[in-house]
Design a protein around this motif. Structure first.
Motif, PDB file in Angstrom:
ATOM      1  N   ASP A  65     -15.876 -69.339  -1.198  1.00 54.19           N
ATOM      2  CA  ASP A  65     -14.899 -69.673  -0.159  1.00 54.19           C
ATOM      3  C   ASP A  65     -14.014 -70.847  -0.557  1.00 54.19           C
ATOM      4  O   ASP A  65     -12.959 -71.057   0.050  1.00 54.19           O
ATOM      5  CB  ASP A  65     -15.608 -69.963   1.166  1.00 54.19           C
ATOM      6  N   TYR A  66     -14.391 -71.605  -1.565  1.00 55.84           N
ATOM      7  CA  TYR A  66     -13.540 -72.693  -2.041  1.00 55.84           C
ATOM      8  C   TYR A  66     -12.248 -72.161  -2.652  1.00 55.84           C
ATOM      9  O   TYR A  66     -11.264 -72.887  -2.748  1.00 55.84           O
ATOM     10  CB  TYR A  66     -14.271 -73.585  -3.051  1.00 55.84           C
ATOM     11  N   PHE A  67     -12.255 -70.894  -3.049  1.00 55.32           N
ATOM     12  CA  PHE A  67     -11.013 -70.312  -3.568  1.00 55.32           C
ATOM     13  C   PHE A  67      -9.922 -70.319  -2.508  1.00 55.32           C
ATOM     14  O   PHE A  67      -8.744 -70.381  -2.831  1.00 55.32           O
ATOM     15  CB  PHE A  67     -11.241 -68.892  -4.109  1.00 55.32           C
ATOM     16  N   PHE A  68     -10.298 -70.288  -1.247  1.00 57.25           N
ATOM     17  CA  PHE A  68      -9.327 -70.389  -0.161  1.00 57.25           C
ATOM     18  C   PHE A  68      -8.503 -71.665  -0.320  1.00 57.25           C
ATOM     19  O   PHE A  68      -7.280 -71.639  -0.248  1.00 57.25           O
ATOM     20  CB  PHE A  68     -10.044 -70.361   1.195  1.00 57.25           C
ATOM     21  N   VAL A  69      -9.172 -72.766  -0.556  1.00 63.36           N
ATOM     22  CA  VAL A  69      -8.494 -74.051  -0.717  1.00 63.36           C
ATOM     23  C   VAL A  69      -7.709 -74.073  -2.022  1.00 63.36           C
ATOM     24  O   VAL A  69      -6.550 -74.505  -2.063  1.00 63.36           O
ATOM     25  CB  VAL A  69      -9.502 -75.220  -0.671  1.00 63.36           C
ATOM     26  N   ILE A  70      -8.329 -73.593  -3.087  1.00 60.24           N
ATOM     27  CA  ILE A  70      -7.674 -73.578  -4.400  1.00 60.24           C
ATOM     28  C   ILE A  70      -6.361 -72.811  -4.339  1.00 60.24           C
ATOM     29  O   ILE A  70      -5.353 -73.231  -4.914  1.00 60.24           O
ATOM     30  CB  ILE A  70      -8.617 -72.983  -5.470  1.00 60.24           C
ATOM     31  N   PHE A  71      -6.349 -71.674  -3.634  1.00 58.19           N
ATOM     32  CA  PHE A  71      -5.140 -70.856  -3.564  1.00 58.19           C
ATOM     33  C   PHE A  71      -4.172 -71.340  -2.489  1.00 58.19           C
ATOM     34  O   PHE A  71      -2.976 -71.105  -2.584  1.00 58.19           O
ATOM     35  CB  PHE A  71      -5.503 -69.393  -3.322  1.00 58.19           C
ATOM     36  N   ALA A  72      -4.683 -72.010  -1.462  1.00 53.66           N
ATOM     37  CA  ALA A  72      -3.811 -72.480  -0.384  1.00 53.66           C
ATOM     38  C   ALA A  72      -2.989 -73.697  -0.796  1.00 53.66           C
ATOM     39  O   ALA A  72      -1.841 -73.843  -0.370  1.00 53.66           O
ATOM     40  CB  ALA A  72      -4.632 -72.807   0.860  1.00 53.66           C
ATOM     41  N   LEU A  73      -3.541 -74.563  -1.625  1.00 54.25           N
ATOM     42  CA  LEU A  73      -2.830 -75.800  -1.988  1.00 54.25           C
ATOM     43  C   LEU A  73      -1.472 -75.547  -2.647  1.00 54.25           C
ATOM     44  O   LEU A  73      -0.476 -76.153  -2.236  1.00 54.25           O
ATOM     45  CB  LEU A  73      -3.714 -76.692  -2.856  1.00 54.25           C
ATOM     46  N   PRO A  74      -1.373 -74.677  -3.647  1.00 58.16           N
ATOM     47  CA  PRO A  74      -0.038 -74.432  -4.216  1.00 58.16           C
ATOM     48  C   PRO A  74       0.930 -73.830  -3.196  1.00 58.16           C
ATOM     49  O   PRO A  74       2.126 -74.138  -3.215  1.00 58.16           O
ATOM     50  CB  PRO A  74      -0.292 -73.440  -5.357  1.00 58.16           C
TER      51      PRO A  74
END
Length: 151
Positions: free
Chosen positions: A49-58
Motif C-alpha cells: 500500500d506504500y505504492f499509493f504514496v510513491i505514485f501519488a507524490l509525483p
C-alpha cells in the motif's frame, strides 16, 4: 484540448503501470510488493500500500507545478494520472481484492476477465514468472473465456 490531455494520459498510464509493475514492483522494490502476493501482512495495510504514496507524490507535484501560473498542461497530465489511480483503486482494491464487499456476483464479461487475469497474476507468489502485469487491458484469451458465454 485539456480533455484530450487527460484522456491520453489516462490511457498511457496503462503502459506505465505494466512497466512499473513488472520491472519495479517485481524488481528492485519487490520487498514492498511481496506481501501482496504471499499475504504475509497481518493487518488491513500491506507494505504494498506504500505504492499509493510513491505514485501519488509525483502526481501532486505535477498538479502544484501545473497551477503556479494558471492551469497548464502539467495540471491536466496530473488529472489523467489521478483519474487512473482512482480507477486502479476501485477496480484493484475494491472489486478484485474485495476490500469492500461489492460487485461479488457480477456477470459482466469485462469485469470477469479483469478478475481472471489478476488471479493468474497472483498464481505466482514469487518475484519471477509473473504474467498479466497490466490493469485495465486484459489479454484476449481472458475476454474470450467470458464473452463466449454471452448468448
Amino acid at each position: 484540448m485539456n480533455f484530450l490531455i487527460v484522456a491520453v494520459t489516462f490511457f498511457i498510464m496503462e503502459g506505465i503501470t505494466w512497466l512499473t509493475h513488472k520491472y519495479v514492483m517485481h524488481g528492485f522494490l519487490w520487498a514492498l510488493h511481496k506481501d501482496h502476493h504471499d499475504h504475509s501482512s497481518d493487518g488491513l495495510i500491506e507494505k504494498n500500500d506504500y505504492f499509493f504514496v510513491i505514485f501519488a507524490l509525483p502526481t501532486i507535484m505535477l498538479m502544484y507545478y501545473g497551477t503556479i501560473q494558471g492551469f497548464n498542461y502539467w495540471f491536466y497530465i496530473a488529472v489523467g494520472i489521478a483519474l487512473y489511480g482512482m480507477a486502479y483503486f476501485f477496480v484493484h482494491d475494491i472489486f478484485i481484492h474485495q476490500r469492500l464487499k461489492v460487485l461479488r456476483d457480477t456477470e459482466n464479461p469485462y469485469l470477469l476477465a479483469i478478475r481472471r487475469a489478476h488471479k493468474q497474476h497472483h498464481k505466482h507468489t514469487g518475484k519471477e514468472e509473473g504474467e498479466c502485469f497490466g490493469f485495465l487491458w486484459v489479454p484476449v484469451k481472458y475476454f474470450k473465456m467470458y464473452f463466449n458465454k454471452i448468448k
